[in-house]
Design an enzyme around this catalytic site. Structure first.
Site: not given
Ligand code: SDX
Length: 383
Positions: A319, A268
């Site tokens: 989710d 998140h």
């Molecule tokens: C919702 O914003 C809100 O409030 C949203 C929400 C709401 O109620 O409205 O809470 C609802 O959208 C919840 C999130 C649902 N999405 C997912 O579950 C999709 C999977 N999650 C990721 O895509 C991610 O965690 C995000 C998009 C939710 C948040 O990403 P960030 O904070 O932008 O983190 P980032 O993309 O900068 O990643 C940081 C690191 C990366 O690794 P490195 O490149 O540094 O090695 O963490 C890794 C990312 O690859 N990472 C993940 C991951 N989430 C982040 N790696 C594997 N699986 C994941 N789920």
């Protein structure tokens, strides 16, 4: 302001305060992350307030008295009916069109028939009426499209059922047990609002031009659809199906992370030590899984959570459990995100109304990294 001013640049606006709001906070009482709607902790609302009580809190600013709730519920029940032209359209949209797309279209069509269509975009009372109508109408539009997709007759809304039970009845054709009704209603409370998430931000940007509430909600639906946001609950179910066995969780997660894939339902942008909504919903998941004879999916989910937390230090978000709960409630995967939207419309509308009540056009800047300034050559000189 000089265009040369060097401003803050954060990719994805991470950590940037884009507006002030009195609707919700994700800071928590100790600032360690926690969700409150207008000061009430989500844990207490999930336990003690229905979705419609919560929607009243978000739209009207206070938890309703019994008389206020009765009147609010009457208005939402009256708004469950949708115009015949929308039903006709839902019957004719091709089968392969995703329900988030038909929901986006439905809200556009509902705007055309809204009694307050001619109201000023900044008319607070008209905006609250539009929002209340959408809470009733969106649930019906999703349920009707689902019945059409399944080739089943439409079921008229039932005035004797509350918001949660009526939706499950209109989709599945049977009145849910009290435990299933409560679990679904809790999921709607948890999905109702979440500060300045991407879809809420989209709604606020849209109406900051003094566009109308329905246009803001259409922007929000289009934004929520993406798998990094609301679309994750559909994708989270696919993770469970692909792993398929508790003993395969370690290998599957290790391989997926090795391919730099994102595990849907985890991580998140704001909650770095865990999404409180996931913790609340997990309990209801386990209860309904047992009632539905689907405990196997809970046994698959546990090792996946352990692996993602151990290997990437990423806790589940809302989710992750909602995908399982909706499966246990007999709901098809393609309406998981539309359900998120029909709950979040209360939060979206509250933010739209707050924006319009104290508006300032949202117009951030972009840092230019393109070609340096240059002259246009005549076409014959462009080799
Ligand atoms: C919702 O914003 C809100 O409030 C949203 C929400 C709401 O109620 O409205 O809470 C609802 O959208 C919840 C999130 C649902 N999405 C997912 O579950 C999709 C999977 N999650 C990721 O895509 C991610 O965690 C995000 C998009 C939710 C948040 O990403 P960030 O904070 O932008 O983190 P980032 O993309 O900068 O990643 C940081 C690191 C990366 O690794 P490195 O490149 O540094 O090695 O963490 C890794 C990312 O690859 N990472 C993940 C991951 N989430 C982040 N790696 C594997 N699986 C994941 N789920």
């Amino acid at each position: 302001m000089s265009t040369a001013t060097a401003d803050i640049y954060r990719p994805g606006l991470e950590g940037i305060i884009a507006c002030e709001t009195a609707i919700s906070s994700v800071e928590g009482r100790q600032g360690a992350g926690g969700l409150e709607y207008r000061g009430y902790p989500i844990e207490e609302l999930a336990e003690s307030a229905t979705y419609l009580e919560t929607a009243h809190l978000l739209l009207h600013g206070h938890l309703p008295t019994q008389a206020e709730l009765d009147a609010f519920e009457d208005r939402i029940r009256a708004a469950r009916a949708v115009p015949e032209p929308l039903i006709e359209l839902l019957r004719n949209v091709p089968r392969h069109v995703h329900p988030m797309d038909t929901l986006r279209t439905s809200v556009s069509v509902l705007a055309h028939y809204d009694p307050d269509l001619a109201a000023s975009p900044t008319d607070h009372a008209a905006n609250v009426r539009k929002a209340e109508r959408l809470i009733g109408q969106m649930a019906t539009a999703i349920a009707y499209r689902e019945r059409i997709e399944r080739g089943l007759p439409l079921l008229a809304p039932r005035d004797d059922l509350d918001h949660a039970a009526n939706f499950l009845y209109m989709v599945n054709g049977e009145v849910p047990s009290e435990t299933k009704r409560k679990a679904f209603d809790v999921s709607l409370v948890l999905y109702a609002e979440h500060e300045l998430n991407a879809s809420t931000f989209a709604a606020r940007v849209t109406v900051s031009t003094l566009s109308d509430l329905h246009s803001g909600i259409v922007s929000a639906i289009g934004t929520l659809k993406g798998p990094l946001h609301g679309g994750a609950n559909e994708e989270a179910w696919k993770v469970l199906e692909q792993v398929g066995d508790p003993d395969k969780a370690h290998a599957w997660i290790t391989a997926a992370l090795g391919r730099k894939e994102r595990i849907m339902g985890f991580g998140h942008r704001v909650y770095k030590t865990g999404d409180p909504r996931a913790r609340i919903l997990k309990r209801y998941c386990q209860q309904i899984a047992h009632e539905a004879g689907e405990d196997r999916w809970e046994r698959i989910a546990e090792p996946i959570e352990r692996e993602v937390t151990a290997q990437k230090h990423l806790p589940p978000n809302v989710d992750w459990p909602s995908a399982r709960l909706y499966h246990y409630l007999g709901l098809q995967i393609h309406i998981y995100t539309p359900i998120f939207a029909m709950a979040r419309v209360a939060g979206w509308a509250a933010h739209v109304i707050e924006q319009l009540d104290h508006n300032r056009l949202m117009r951030p800047r972009a840092r230019y990294i393109g070609q340096p300034s240059r002259d246009v050559e005549p076409i014959e000189a462009r080799g």
